[in-house]
Design a protein around this motif. Structure first.
Motif, short mmCIF file in Angstrom:
data_model
loop_
_atom_site.label_atom_id
_atom_site.label_comp_id
_atom_site.label_asym_id
_atom_site.label_seq_id
_atom_site.Cartn_x
_atom_site.Cartn_y
_atom_site.Cartn_z
N PHE A 138 0.83 -1.21 0.00
CA PHE A 138 0.00 0.00 0.00
C PHE A 138 0.87 1.26 0.00
N ARG A 139 0.41 2.28 -0.69
CA ARG A 139 1.09 3.57 -0.69
C ARG A 139 0.19 4.61 -0.03
N TRP A 140 0.72 5.26 1.00
CA TRP A 140 -0.06 6.30 1.67
C TRP A 140 -0.27 7.50 0.75
N SER A 141 0.67 7.73 -0.15
CA SER A 141 0.54 8.82 -1.10
C SER A 141 -0.43 8.42 -2.21
N GLN A 142 -1.52 9.14 -2.35
CA GLN A 142 -2.50 8.82 -3.39
C GLN A 142 -1.89 8.99 -4.78
N TYR A 143 -0.99 9.94 -4.91
CA TYR A 143 -0.34 10.16 -6.20
C TYR A 143 0.49 8.94 -6.59
N LEU A 144 1.28 8.40 -5.67
CA LEU A 144 2.09 7.22 -5.97
C LEU A 144 1.21 6.01 -6.24
N GLU A 145 0.11 5.92 -5.51
CA GLU A 145 -0.82 4.80 -5.72
C GLU A 145 -1.44 4.88 -7.11
N ASN A 146 -1.84 6.07 -7.51
CA ASN A 146 -2.40 6.26 -8.86
C ASN A 146 -1.37 5.89 -9.93
N CYS A 147 -0.14 6.31 -9.73
CA CYS A 147 0.92 6.00 -10.69
C CYS A 147 1.13 4.50 -10.80
N SER A 192 6.37 -6.76 3.17
CA SER A 192 7.02 -7.81 3.97
C SER A 192 6.65 -9.20 3.48
N ILE A 193 5.68 -9.29 2.57
CA ILE A 193 5.28 -10.61 2.06
C ILE A 193 6.42 -11.30 1.33
N VAL A 194 7.40 -10.52 0.85
CA VAL A 194 8.52 -11.13 0.12
C VAL A 194 9.33 -12.04 1.02
N TYR A 195 9.45 -11.70 2.30
CA TYR A 195 10.25 -12.52 3.21
C TYR A 195 9.58 -13.87 3.45
N ASP A 196 8.26 -13.88 3.44
CA ASP A 196 7.54 -15.14 3.59
C ASP A 196 7.66 -15.98 2.32
N PHE A 197 7.58 -15.34 1.16
CA PHE A 197 7.69 -16.07 -0.10
C PHE A 197 9.08 -16.68 -0.27
N LEU A 198 10.10 -16.02 0.27
CA LEU A 198 11.47 -16.52 0.17
C LEU A 198 11.66 -17.86 0.89
N LEU A 199 10.77 -18.18 1.81
CA LEU A 199 10.88 -19.45 2.52
C LEU A 199 10.75 -20.63 1.56
N MET A 200 10.14 -20.41 0.39
CA MET A 200 9.98 -21.49 -0.59
C MET A 200 11.12 -21.51 -1.60
N ASN A 201 12.05 -20.55 -1.48
CA ASN A 201 13.23 -20.52 -2.36
C ASN A 201 12.84 -20.51 -3.83
N ARG A 202 11.95 -19.58 -4.17
CA ARG A 202 11.49 -19.44 -5.55
C ARG A 202 11.82 -18.05 -6.09
N PRO A 203 11.75 -17.86 -7.40
CA PRO A 203 12.11 -16.56 -7.99
C PRO A 203 11.30 -15.40 -7.41
N LEU A 204 12.01 -14.31 -7.14
CA LEU A 204 11.40 -13.12 -6.57
C LEU A 204 11.94 -11.90 -7.29
N VAL A 205 11.04 -11.05 -7.77
CA VAL A 205 11.43 -9.84 -8.51
C VAL A 205 10.99 -8.61 -7.73
N PHE A 206 11.91 -7.67 -7.50
CA PHE A 206 11.58 -6.41 -6.86
C PHE A 206 11.33 -5.36 -7.93
N HIS A 207 10.07 -4.99 -8.09
CA HIS A 207 9.70 -3.97 -9.07
C HIS A 207 9.34 -2.70 -8.31
#
Length: 220
Positions: free
Chosen positions: A100-109, A182-197
């Motif tokens: 979630f983005r608190w900034s509405q502008y960033l969320e819209n983007c 923080s969901i990325v840290y949970d997904f890493l437990l499965m040792n699968r590909p993760l992309v930071f966009h």
């Protein structure tokens, strides 16, 4: 995650706003939020705080002003189903789960950039026999569900995840795309590909809030 049943908490049914609320209901909920302001802190007085390790204890103890004796060191219950799961065969399901983005502008983007990319995403999924599943933060989804649902109708390989618990479905995903969640840290437990966009990282870190750790140091 269940909504709090404590009257007046910000996530209780008598306060949380809905797209279907009439003008009268919206005004009524705003007054209820103000009237019950003293009750909104009650849900923070828990008996125990589940924590995965001493590093988190150090962070949460100071930031949330929780006595150290209240911490219970163990794994998060939500991650119990993620261990020792084989990568599913067949169609590759990729989940996009931005925070979630608190900034509405960033969320819209963020939403507009996603919509502009749908055609490219569709072609990419066709090339790899994949499916692209969008899982927005609940607050974001509440504001943009109509717009996004209308846009993806013509793309058969792009879907919206509407399950109540994303963790129950997480083992079915081949890879995850996220940003500051923080969901990325949970997904890493499965040792699968993760992309930071995170094309808005410069603005997000300035406009929204500071993170506990240096983002570039802890994120590939």
């Amino acid at each position: 995650i269940e909504l709090s049943t404590i009257k007046g908490s910000q996530l209780s049914p008598d306060i949380i706003l809905s797209k279907d609320d009439s003008l009268f209901e919206r005004i009524k909920k705003r007054f209820a939020l103000i009237k019950n302001a003293p009750n909104r802190e009650l849900f923070e007085k828990y008996l125990m705080y589940v924590c995965p390790g001493n590093e988190m204890v150090r962070d949460c103890h100071k930031a949330l002003n929780i006595p150290k004796k209240r911490f219970f060191l163990c794994g998060y219950p939500r991650t119990c189903g993620l261990y020792s799961k084989p990568i599913p065969s067949g169609t590759k399901k990729i989940i996009y789960a931005p925070t979630f983005r608190w900034s509405q502008y960033l969320e819209n983007c963020m939403v507009d950039d996603l919509i502009k990319s749908l055609s490219l995403i569709q072609k990419t999924m066709e090339a790899i026999d994949g499916k692209f599943i969008i899982r927005f933060h609940p607050h974001t989804w509440r504001d943009y569900n109509y717009k996004l649902t209308a846009e993806i109708k013509k793309y058969r390989r792009i879907k919206i995840d509407k399950t109540d618990d994303v963790y129950a479905e997480m083992p079915n995903y081949f890879a995850m795309i996220s940003d500051y969640s923080s969901i990325v840290y949970d997904f890493l437990l499965m040792n699968r590909p993760l992309v930071f966009h995170c094309p808005d990282s410069k603005f997000y870190l300035h406009a929204d809030h500071d993170l506990k750790h240096d983002y570039k140091d802890v994120s590939p």
